[in-house]
Scaffold this motif. Structure first.
Motif, short mmCIF file in Angstrom:
data_model
loop_
_atom_site.label_atom_id
_atom_site.label_comp_id
_atom_site.label_asym_id
_atom_site.label_seq_id
_atom_site.Cartn_x
_atom_site.Cartn_y
_atom_site.Cartn_z
N LEU A 194 38.78 67.45 8.07
CA LEU A 194 37.81 66.70 7.27
C LEU A 194 37.84 67.13 5.81
N GLU A 195 38.03 68.42 5.56
CA GLU A 195 38.15 68.93 4.18
C GLU A 195 39.37 68.34 3.49
N ALA A 196 40.49 68.30 4.19
CA ALA A 196 41.74 67.79 3.61
C ALA A 196 41.60 66.32 3.22
N LYS A 197 40.75 65.59 3.91
CA LYS A 197 40.52 64.17 3.59
C LYS A 197 39.37 63.98 2.61
N ASP A 198 38.81 65.08 2.13
CA ASP A 198 37.66 65.06 1.21
C ASP A 198 36.41 64.42 1.82
N TYR A 199 36.26 64.54 3.14
CA TYR A 199 35.07 64.03 3.82
C TYR A 199 33.96 65.07 3.85
N VAL A 200 34.34 66.34 3.78
CA VAL A 200 33.37 67.43 3.72
C VAL A 200 33.85 68.43 2.67
N VAL A 201 32.91 69.23 2.21
CA VAL A 201 33.22 70.30 1.27
C VAL A 201 32.58 71.58 1.81
N LYS A 202 33.29 72.68 1.60
CA LYS A 202 32.78 73.99 2.00
C LYS A 202 31.99 74.56 0.83
N VAL A 203 30.75 74.94 1.10
CA VAL A 203 29.85 75.47 0.08
C VAL A 203 29.54 76.93 0.42
N PRO A 204 29.80 77.86 -0.51
CA PRO A 204 29.50 79.27 -0.24
C PRO A 204 28.00 79.50 -0.04
N ASP A 205 27.68 80.41 0.86
CA ASP A 205 26.29 80.79 1.10
C ASP A 205 25.88 81.77 0.00
N PRO A 206 24.90 81.40 -0.83
CA PRO A 206 24.52 82.29 -1.93
C PRO A 206 23.90 83.61 -1.43
N GLN A 207 23.38 83.62 -0.22
CA GLN A 207 22.76 84.83 0.35
C GLN A 207 23.80 85.78 0.95
N ASP A 208 24.93 85.22 1.40
CA ASP A 208 25.96 86.02 2.08
C ASP A 208 27.32 85.50 1.66
N GLY A 209 27.98 86.23 0.78
CA GLY A 209 29.26 85.80 0.24
C GLY A 209 30.35 85.62 1.28
N SER B 147 29.87 84.08 4.15
CA SER B 147 29.58 82.86 4.90
C SER B 147 29.67 81.63 4.01
N SER B 148 29.85 80.50 4.66
CA SER B 148 29.84 79.24 3.92
C SER B 148 29.29 78.14 4.84
N TYR B 149 28.97 77.05 4.24
CA TYR B 149 28.44 75.90 4.94
C TYR B 149 29.30 74.69 4.65
N PHE B 150 29.19 73.69 5.50
CA PHE B 150 29.85 72.41 5.26
C PHE B 150 28.80 71.37 4.91
N GLN B 151 29.16 70.55 3.92
CA GLN B 151 28.33 69.42 3.53
C GLN B 151 29.22 68.19 3.52
N ILE B 152 28.65 67.07 3.90
CA ILE B 152 29.38 65.81 3.85
C ILE B 152 29.46 65.37 2.38
N THR B 153 30.60 64.84 1.98
CA THR B 153 30.78 64.35 0.61
C THR B 153 30.40 62.87 0.55
N ALA B 154 30.37 62.34 -0.65
CA ALA B 154 30.08 60.91 -0.81
C ALA B 154 31.14 60.08 -0.08
N LEU B 155 32.41 60.49 -0.19
CA LEU B 155 33.48 59.77 0.52
C LEU B 155 33.29 59.89 2.03
N GLY B 156 32.93 61.08 2.51
CA GLY B 156 32.69 61.28 3.93
C GLY B 156 31.53 60.43 4.42
N ALA B 157 30.46 60.37 3.63
CA ALA B 157 29.29 59.56 4.00
C ALA B 157 29.65 58.08 4.04
N GLN B 158 30.44 57.63 3.07
CA GLN B 158 30.86 56.23 3.03
C GLN B 158 31.77 55.89 4.20
#
Length: 145
Positions: free
Chosen positions: A73-88, A90-101
Motif C-alpha cells: 500500500l505504501e508503494a502505491k501511495d495509498y498509505v504513509v508511515k508516520v513516526p510516533d512522536p512519543q517513541d522514535g 514506532s510508527s503508524y500508518f495513515q491513509i493518504t488522499a489517493l488511498g482514500a479516493q
C-alpha cells in the motif's frame, strides 16, 4: 454426538461459507483492490492512524504479514508511515488522499454490485441477512474456550 440432520446442516453451511468467501474474494474485478488491500484501507479509512501491531491484532495476523501488506500500500501511495512522536522506534500508518479516493471508488463499485445482487430481495430479507451475518461475525470474534 450430532444427529444426521445437524451434520447435513453443518455440511451445507460449510459449503455455502466456502462459496461466499471464494466469490467474495474476486475483488480485483470489482474496484481494482485485492481483498487484503481493500480490508486494510477500509480499516484505515475509519481510524486516524494505526500501528502495525494494532493492525496485526485486529486482523489476527502476524506483524510480518501486515508489514508486507502495508508495504504494498505504501508503494502505491495509498498509505504513509508516520513516526510516533512519543517513541522514535514506532510508527503508524495513515491513509493518504489517493488511498482514500481509491478505497471510495472500490467501495462504490462493491455497493453497486451488492445493489444488483440484492435487487430482488425484500428490505426485510436484506435486514435479516445483515443481522445474521453480524451475529456470525460477533461469534467468530469470540475467543474459543
Amino acid at each position: 454426538m450430532a444427529d444426521e440432520q445437524t451434520d447435513k446442516n453443518l455440511e451445507t453451511l460449510n459449503h455455502e461459507l466456502i462459496t461466499l468467501i471464494r466469490l467474495g474474494s474476486l475483488d480485483k474485478k470489482h474496484g481494482g483492490l485485492d481483498r487484503s488491500s481493500y480490508t486494510l484501507l477500509h480499516h484505515l479509512s475509519n481510524h486516524d492512524k494505526v500501528g502495525v501491531k494494532a493492525l496485526a491484532e485486529e486482523f489476527g495476523l502476524d506483524t510480518s504479514t501486515i508489514s508486507r501488506q502495508t508495504s504494498v500500500l505504501e508503494a502505491k501511495d495509498y498509505v504513509v508511515k508516520v513516526p510516533d512522536p512519543q517513541d522514535g522506534r514506532s510508527s503508524y500508518f495513515q491513509i493518504t488522499a489517493l488511498g482514500a479516493q481509491t478505497f471510495a471508488e472500490a467501495r462504490d463499485i462493491r455497493l453497486q454490485r451488492y445493489e444488483q445482487i440484492f435487487e430482488d430481495w425484500s428490505p426485510g430479507d436484506c435486514q435479516t441477512f445483515s443481522g445474521l451475518l453480524a451475529r456470525l461475525n460477533r461469534k467468530l470474534l469470540q475467543k474459543p474456550d
